[in-house]
Design a protein around this motif. Structure first.
Motif, PDB file in Angstrom:
ATOM      1  N   GLU A 202      36.999   9.453   0.972  1.00 31.70           N
ATOM      2  CA  GLU A 202      36.294  10.135  -0.112  1.00 31.70           C
ATOM      3  C   GLU A 202      35.231   9.227  -0.734  1.00 31.70           C
ATOM      4  O   GLU A 202      34.090   9.660  -0.971  1.00 31.70           O
ATOM      5  N   TYR A 203      35.601   7.988  -0.987  1.00 35.40           N
ATOM      6  CA  TYR A 203      34.665   7.031  -1.589  1.00 35.40           C
ATOM      7  C   TYR A 203      33.403   6.900  -0.721  1.00 35.40           C
ATOM      8  O   TYR A 203      32.266   6.930  -1.226  1.00 35.40           O
ATOM      9  N   ASN A 204      33.596   6.726   0.583  1.00 34.11           N
ATOM     10  CA  ASN A 204      32.458   6.515   1.487  1.00 34.11           C
ATOM     11  C   ASN A 204      31.628   7.786   1.671  1.00 34.11           C
ATOM     12  O   ASN A 204      30.390   7.738   1.670  1.00 34.11           O
ATOM     13  N   LEU A 205      32.297   8.918   1.833  1.00 34.90           N
ATOM     14  CA  LEU A 205      31.574  10.160   2.104  1.00 34.90           C
ATOM     15  C   LEU A 205      30.685  10.578   0.938  1.00 34.90           C
ATOM     16  O   LEU A 205      29.615  11.157   1.134  1.00 34.90           O
ATOM     17  N   LYS A 206      31.098  10.276  -0.284  1.00 36.85           N
ATOM     18  CA  LYS A 206      30.273  10.614  -1.448  1.00 36.85           C
ATOM     19  C   LYS A 206      28.975   9.817  -1.489  1.00 36.85           C
ATOM     20  O   LYS A 206      28.056  10.161  -2.236  1.00 36.85           O
ATOM     21  N   ARG A 207      28.900   8.758  -0.700  1.00 41.65           N
ATOM     22  CA  ARG A 207      27.699   7.924  -0.641  1.00 41.65           C
ATOM     23  C   ARG A 207      26.906   8.156   0.640  1.00 41.65           C
ATOM     24  O   ARG A 207      25.978   7.406   0.942  1.00 41.65           O
ATOM     25  N   ALA A 208      27.272   9.202   1.367  1.00 39.76           N
ATOM     26  CA  ALA A 208      26.652   9.451   2.681  1.00 39.76           C
ATOM     27  C   ALA A 208      25.697  10.640   2.688  1.00 39.76           C
ATOM     28  O   ALA A 208      25.105  10.953   3.717  1.00 39.76           O
ATOM     29  N   PHE A 209      25.512  11.312   1.559  1.00 37.90           N
ATOM     30  CA  PHE A 209      24.734  12.554   1.545  1.00 37.90           C
ATOM     31  C   PHE A 209      23.281  12.369   1.988  1.00 37.90           C
ATOM     32  O   PHE A 209      22.666  13.297   2.510  1.00 37.90           O
ATOM     33  N   PRO A 212      20.016  11.059   6.931  1.00 42.31           N
ATOM     34  CA  PRO A 212      19.185  12.153   7.456  1.00 42.31           C
ATOM     35  C   PRO A 212      19.824  12.937   8.594  1.00 42.31           C
ATOM     36  O   PRO A 212      19.620  14.144   8.711  1.00 42.31           O
ATOM     37  N   GLU A 213      20.578  12.247   9.437  1.00 40.65           N
ATOM     38  CA  GLU A 213      21.117  12.910  10.609  1.00 40.65           C
ATOM     39  C   GLU A 213      22.291  13.832  10.295  1.00 40.65           C
ATOM     40  O   GLU A 213      22.314  14.998  10.676  1.00 40.65           O
ATOM     41  N   LEU A 214      23.284  13.317   9.602  1.00 41.46           N
ATOM     42  CA  LEU A 214      24.524  14.072   9.415  1.00 41.46           C
ATOM     43  C   LEU A 214      25.067  14.021   7.995  1.00 41.46           C
ATOM     44  O   LEU A 214      26.251  14.324   7.776  1.00 41.46           O
ATOM     45  N   GLY A 215      24.233  13.666   7.038  1.00 41.17           N
ATOM     46  CA  GLY A 215      24.712  13.556   5.667  1.00 41.17           C
ATOM     47  C   GLY A 215      25.324  14.847   5.145  1.00 41.17           C
ATOM     48  O   GLY A 215      26.304  14.828   4.403  1.00 41.17           O
ATOM     49  N   TYR A 216      24.758  15.995   5.561  1.00 38.25           N
ATOM     50  CA  TYR A 216      25.295  17.281   5.110  1.00 38.25           C
ATOM     51  C   TYR A 216      26.737  17.473   5.575  1.00 38.25           C
ATOM     52  O   TYR A 216      27.532  18.159   4.936  1.00 38.25           O
ATOM     53  N   ASN A 217      27.094  16.848   6.707  1.00 40.46           N
ATOM     54  CA  ASN A 217      28.438  17.013   7.244  1.00 40.46           C
ATOM     55  C   ASN A 217      29.483  16.316   6.370  1.00 40.46           C
ATOM     56  O   ASN A 217      30.674  16.631   6.446  1.00 40.46           O
ATOM     57  N   ALA A 218      29.030  15.374   5.533  1.00 38.78           N
ATOM     58  CA  ALA A 218      29.953  14.696   4.620  1.00 38.78           C
ATOM     59  C   ALA A 218      30.588  15.708   3.662  1.00 38.78           C
ATOM     60  O   ALA A 218      31.747  15.558   3.264  1.00 38.78           O
ATOM     61  N   HIS A 219      29.833  16.738   3.309  1.00 36.13           N
ATOM     62  CA  HIS A 219      30.379  17.773   2.430  1.00 36.13           C
ATOM     63  C   HIS A 219      31.555  18.491   3.090  1.00 36.13           C
ATOM     64  O   HIS A 219      32.531  18.845   2.427  1.00 36.13           O
TER      65      HIS A 219
END
Length: 411
Positions: A202-209, A212-219
């Motif tokens: 969770e900590y890492n994914l919130k900083r991945a938005f 450009p390539e796959l940031g949307y997939n973090a959601h």
């Protein structure tokens, strides 16, 4: 260069011409004029069900999708139209117009260049080429982080190979060199998720938005974490963000169904689009990488056979017989029939479908390793098939089932 108004006039004129061939064209044109675009597509879809190479139907569908601002869908349909009718000038122009709407002038020029009767002015071609180079340089200079480093590539490859500890290690290497790199946070997050370390994920994914390539997939991954934790409000917010940003239509449909569940509404089955698959020789609009789609939930019941409306291109008595055997649980018969059918068909869509169904049979028989092998073949050999996304999802599910086989109930 023709403007959009001129194109739409051509589309209307063409629709009138189509009506003489099949009354469904006329009905589709009426729906289109009334703004009932999905109904219009339904008419063209019904034509393609019996005549899958009907260039006029693909062209008419492209015209509707252009009005719907579904530019990628329009391009796919226009390209199929001129594939089956190489002299259809309007199809080349329609595809070029859609590319222009996406801001891709280079591809628009390339589409017009394919038109046998079109000759682009040299000065215009040179100006567009210079503008494209300038845009690419500006994009590179605007990027604060590097997304092509050896360490990030290592993280990406490790994740695709399901080596999650290596994924996290490589991501840390990137962050040591470039603190704050969203790409590194993304792979650190998805790696931690697969390792079951939800807090760190969770900590890492919130900083991945901003990746450009796959940031949307973090959601999507965050929605899965919140689902496990029973945080429905947070899960809903992440799914809604994913739907807004993703372009993976299969994954979006799954997310929308879950949103409907959380909202107390009745989930709706996604309607299949016309021409989801682009011709093999056509370059996709923008496909930097295959989206690593996370698994939502794995149930122990057998995988359902694909619905009849999704088999419009696969209508064949022998396939239907194999599907019947599969649905009835006669896996031995279904497997032998699917394997025999592999020698009968040559088109990529059907080949991918048969691999997908063979994988499903193995999966129902709890032979997860064989299932994964077949799903992988479908994804790697036929990535442009409309079954690639289905196989990717099933692949992920089968991997999960293999890891948790002892805990799953037996049929």
């Amino acid at each position: 260069m023709k403007n959009l108004r001129g194109i739409l006039l051509l589309l209307c004129a063409s629709s009138i011409a189509f009506a003489a061939e099949d009354p469904r064209f006329e009905q589709g044109a009426r729906f289109e004029a009334a703004g009932k675009y999905e109904n219009a597509l339904g008419e063209y879809r019904s034509i393609l069900a019996s005549d899958p190479h009907n260039a006029n139907a693909f062209y008419a569908a492209g015209a509707v999708r252009l009005k719907m601002k579904d530019y990628k869908g329009a391009i796919a349909n226009f390209q199929l139209a001129y594939k089956y009718a190489p002299k259809m000038q309007e199809a080349y122009e329609g595809s070029a117009t859609a590319y222009e709407k996406l801001g891709d002038k280079k591809s628009a020029a390339a589409e017009r260049a394919k038109n046998p009767s079109y000759k682009a002015p040299k000065s215009e071609a040179k100006a567009e080429a210079k503008a494209e180079v300038k845009t690419e340089k500006a994009a590179k200079s605007d990027s604060k982080y590097s997304y092509n480093s050896a360490a990030l590539l290592k993280a990406k490859q490790a994740f695709n190979a399901k080596e999650y500890k290596t994924t996290c290690t490589a991501a840390r290497e990137v962050l040591l060199q470039e603190p704050g790199n969203p790409g590194a946070y993304y792979y650190a997050g998805v790696g931690r998720y697969e390792l079951g370390e939800m807090d760190k994920a969770e900590y890492n994914l919130k900083r991945a938005f901003d990746y450009p390539e796959l940031g949307y997939n973090a959601h999507y991954y965050l929605s899965l974490i919140y689902r496990k934790q029973g945080k429905k409000k947070e899960e809903l917010a992440e799914l809604e963000a994913y739907v807004r940003l993703s372009k993976n239509e299969t994954a979006i449909a799954s997310a929308k169904n879950r949103i409907a569940e959380l909202s107390g509404a009745e989930p709706k089955a996604p309607e299949a689009k016309i021409a989801e698959v682009k011709p093999a020789e056509v370059k996709p609009v923008e496909e930097k990488t295959v989206e690593e789609k996370p698994v939502e939930t794995v149930e122990s019941k057998p995988v359902e056979a694909p619905k009849p409306d999704k088999q419009r291109k696969l209508a064949d008595p022998s396939i239907e017989q194999a599907n019947d055997a599969y649905v009835q649980g006669d896996y031995v018969s279904a497997l032998s029939q699917y394997q025999a059918l592999q020698k009968k068909f040559r088109d990529e869509d059907t080949k991918a479908y048969l691999l997908f169904q063979i994988g499903n049979v193995y999966r129902c028989r709890r032979d997860y390793r064989s299932a994964v092998a077949k799903y992988r073949e479908a994804v790697e050999y036929y990535p442009n098939s409309e079954w690639a996304n289905e196989a990717q999802r099933a692949w992920e599910d089968a991997v999960w089932q293999e890891k948790n086989a002892d805990a799953l109930p037996r049929h």
